[in-house]
Each structure stands twice: as C-alpha cells, then as structure tokens.
Scaffold this motif. Structure first.
Motif, PDB file in Angstrom:
ATOM      1  N   ASN A   1       0.961  -1.336  -0.047  1.00  0.00           N
ATOM      2  CA  ASN A   1       0.071   0.052   0.082  1.00  0.00           C
ATOM      3  C   ASN A   1       0.819   0.965   0.017  1.00  0.00           C
ATOM      4  O   ASN A   1       0.664   2.057   0.797  1.00  0.00           O
ATOM      5  N   SER A   2       1.943   1.252  -0.783  1.00  0.00           N
ATOM      6  CA  SER A   2       2.715   2.445  -1.150  1.00  0.00           C
ATOM      7  C   SER A   2       3.134   2.739  -2.626  1.00  0.00           C
ATOM      8  O   SER A   2       2.865   1.651  -3.255  1.00  0.00           O
TER       9      SER A   2
ATOM     10  N   PHE B   1      -8.275   7.246  -7.231  1.00  0.00           N
ATOM     11  CA  PHE B   1      -8.206   6.389  -8.433  1.00  0.00           C
ATOM     12  C   PHE B   1      -9.388   6.221  -9.095  1.00  0.00           C
ATOM     13  O   PHE B   1     -10.357   5.697  -8.465  1.00  0.00           O
ATOM     14  N   ILE B   2      -9.614   6.894 -10.429  1.00  0.00           N
ATOM     15  CA  ILE B   2     -10.967   7.021 -11.008  1.00  0.00           C
ATOM     16  C   ILE B   2     -10.452   6.712 -12.290  1.00  0.00           C
ATOM     17  O   ILE B   2      -9.707   7.130 -12.914  1.00  0.00           O
TER      18      ILE B   2
ATOM     19  N   GLU C   1       1.453  10.245   4.222  1.00  0.00           N
ATOM     20  CA  GLU C   1       0.505   9.146   4.327  1.00  0.00           C
ATOM     21  C   GLU C   1      -0.665   9.720   4.091  1.00  0.00           C
ATOM     22  O   GLU C   1      -1.050  10.797   4.660  1.00  0.00           O
ATOM     23  N   VAL C   2      -1.663   8.942   3.258  1.00  0.00           N
ATOM     24  CA  VAL C   2      -3.117   9.388   3.043  1.00  0.00           C
ATOM     25  C   VAL C   2      -3.949   8.530   3.506  1.00  0.00           C
ATOM     26  O   VAL C   2      -3.993   7.243   3.311  1.00  0.00           O
ATOM     27  N   ASP C   3      -4.982   8.999   4.337  1.00  0.00           N
ATOM     28  CA  ASP C   3      -5.898   8.049   4.739  1.00  0.00           C
ATOM     29  C   ASP C   3      -7.110   7.699   3.678  1.00  0.00           C
ATOM     30  O   ASP C   3      -7.397   8.550   2.994  1.00  0.00           O
ATOM     31  N   THR C   4      -7.121   6.436   3.399  1.00  0.00           N
ATOM     32  CA  THR C   4      -7.918   5.963   2.342  1.00  0.00           C
ATOM     33  C   THR C   4      -9.252   5.476   2.983  1.00  0.00           C
ATOM     34  O   THR C   4      -9.996   4.906   2.140  1.00  0.00           O
TER      35      THR C   4
ATOM     36  N   ARG D   1      -7.351   2.709   6.941  1.00  0.00           N
ATOM     37  CA  ARG D   1      -6.284   2.277   6.069  1.00  0.00           C
ATOM     38  C   ARG D   1      -5.592   3.655   5.473  1.00  0.00           C
ATOM     39  O   ARG D   1      -6.196   4.550   5.246  1.00  0.00           O
ATOM     40  N   THR D   2      -4.153   3.197   5.187  1.00  0.00           N
ATOM     41  CA  THR D   2      -3.399   4.436   4.681  1.00  0.00           C
ATOM     42  C   THR D   2      -2.699   3.949   3.485  1.00  0.00           C
ATOM     43  O   THR D   2      -2.577   2.853   3.314  1.00  0.00           O
ATOM     44  N   ILE D   3      -2.275   4.919   2.654  1.00  0.00           N
ATOM     45  CA  ILE D   3      -1.404   4.702   1.402  1.00  0.00           C
ATOM     46  C   ILE D   3      -0.245   5.621   1.691  1.00  0.00           C
ATOM     47  O   ILE D   3      -0.315   6.573   2.129  1.00  0.00           O
ATOM     48  N   ARG D   4       1.117   4.997   1.422  1.00  0.00           N
ATOM     49  CA  ARG D   4       1.986   5.807   1.508  1.00  0.00           C
ATOM     50  C   ARG D   4       2.599   6.513   0.205  1.00  0.00           C
ATOM     51  O   ARG D   4       2.727   5.441  -0.767  1.00  0.00           O
ATOM     52  N   ILE D   5       2.781   7.713   0.064  1.00  0.00           N
ATOM     53  CA  ILE D   5       2.969   8.279  -1.164  1.00  0.00           C
ATOM     54  C   ILE D   5       4.496   8.864  -1.033  1.00  0.00           C
ATOM     55  O   ILE D   5       4.803   9.484  -0.114  1.00  0.00           O
TER      56      ILE D   5
END
Length: 124
Positions: free
Chosen positions: A8-9, A58-59, A86-89, A93-97
């Motif tokens: 998840n990065s 994501f679209i 990190e963004v809260d999805t 859950r989060t995704i690291r950018i």
C-alpha cells in the motif's frame, strides 16, 4: 515518470523534463497502453491543487496524486529531492506516497539516464 507500487505504497520518480512540465503546467501523466481503447490504459498522474495535504484518487483507471501548490513549488524550484506522506484511504487504512526527482543510474545506459538528474554519488 517511473512508478513503483509495493503493498500500500506508491512512488513516482520524475526526470528533469517531467519536473519542469509539472512546475509549468501543474500536471504530468504517464500512460501504459494495454490495448487500443481508453479503457485498456492505466494512467498515473501528478497534479497540483489548492488543498493543504497530499491526496490520492483512483478513478477511471487513473491514479492521481494531488500535491498542494506550496509543496509543489518548494519541490520544483529547489534542490529538494522529494517529499512523502501518508493519506487516509478510509476504514483505518492508509497509503504511503513518495515523489522524487529521478537520478541517473550509475551503471545505467544513456537511454535510461536521458533527462535524469546527475547522481550525487558520482563525481560528474
């Protein structure tokens, strides 16, 4: 633009021309074409916006990382190598950018290194 996904990065690495385009236009996109139709394409985009924190969406087969204007200017107009967050999805859950300037590979060929930033590990 090089894109790397691990768990998840997600990491974007941009060469000089891409960083320049991002600075001037506020957007840069990379597309992988798996077929002739738009639905057969996978796109990754980096885009500035008026928000205060990194965001990701994501679209329609497009992953877009939204970068606050101030952060984008600080990155493109300085020697700063990159930025991350990190963004809260949702649902805890989060995704690291991670977004970075792409350096020349020490043992890379000319094609791989075209447009890349000089590698600080070399004495060029």
């Amino acid at each position: 633009m090089k894109v790397r996904i691990l768990g998840n990065s997600i990491r974007f690495r941009l060469k000089k021309p891409e960083v320049s385009q991002f600075e001037q236009v506020g957007k840069v996109t990379e597309t992988a074409e798996f077929g002739p139709e738009p639905a057969d394409q996978l796109r990754f985009s980096l885009e500035t916006y008026d928000g205060e924190t990194l965001a990701i969406r994501f679209i329609s087969n497009t992953t877009t990382i939204y970068v606050p204007q101030a952060l984008a200017l600080n990155w493109t107009q300085t020697e700063k190598v990159g930025f991350d967050g990190e963004v809260d999805t949702g649902k805890g859950r989060t995704i690291r950018i991670l977004v970075e300037k792409d350096f020349m590979c020490i043992d890379g060929n000319e094609e791989d290194n075209a447009g890349a930033y000089p590698n600080p590990m070399t004495k060029c």
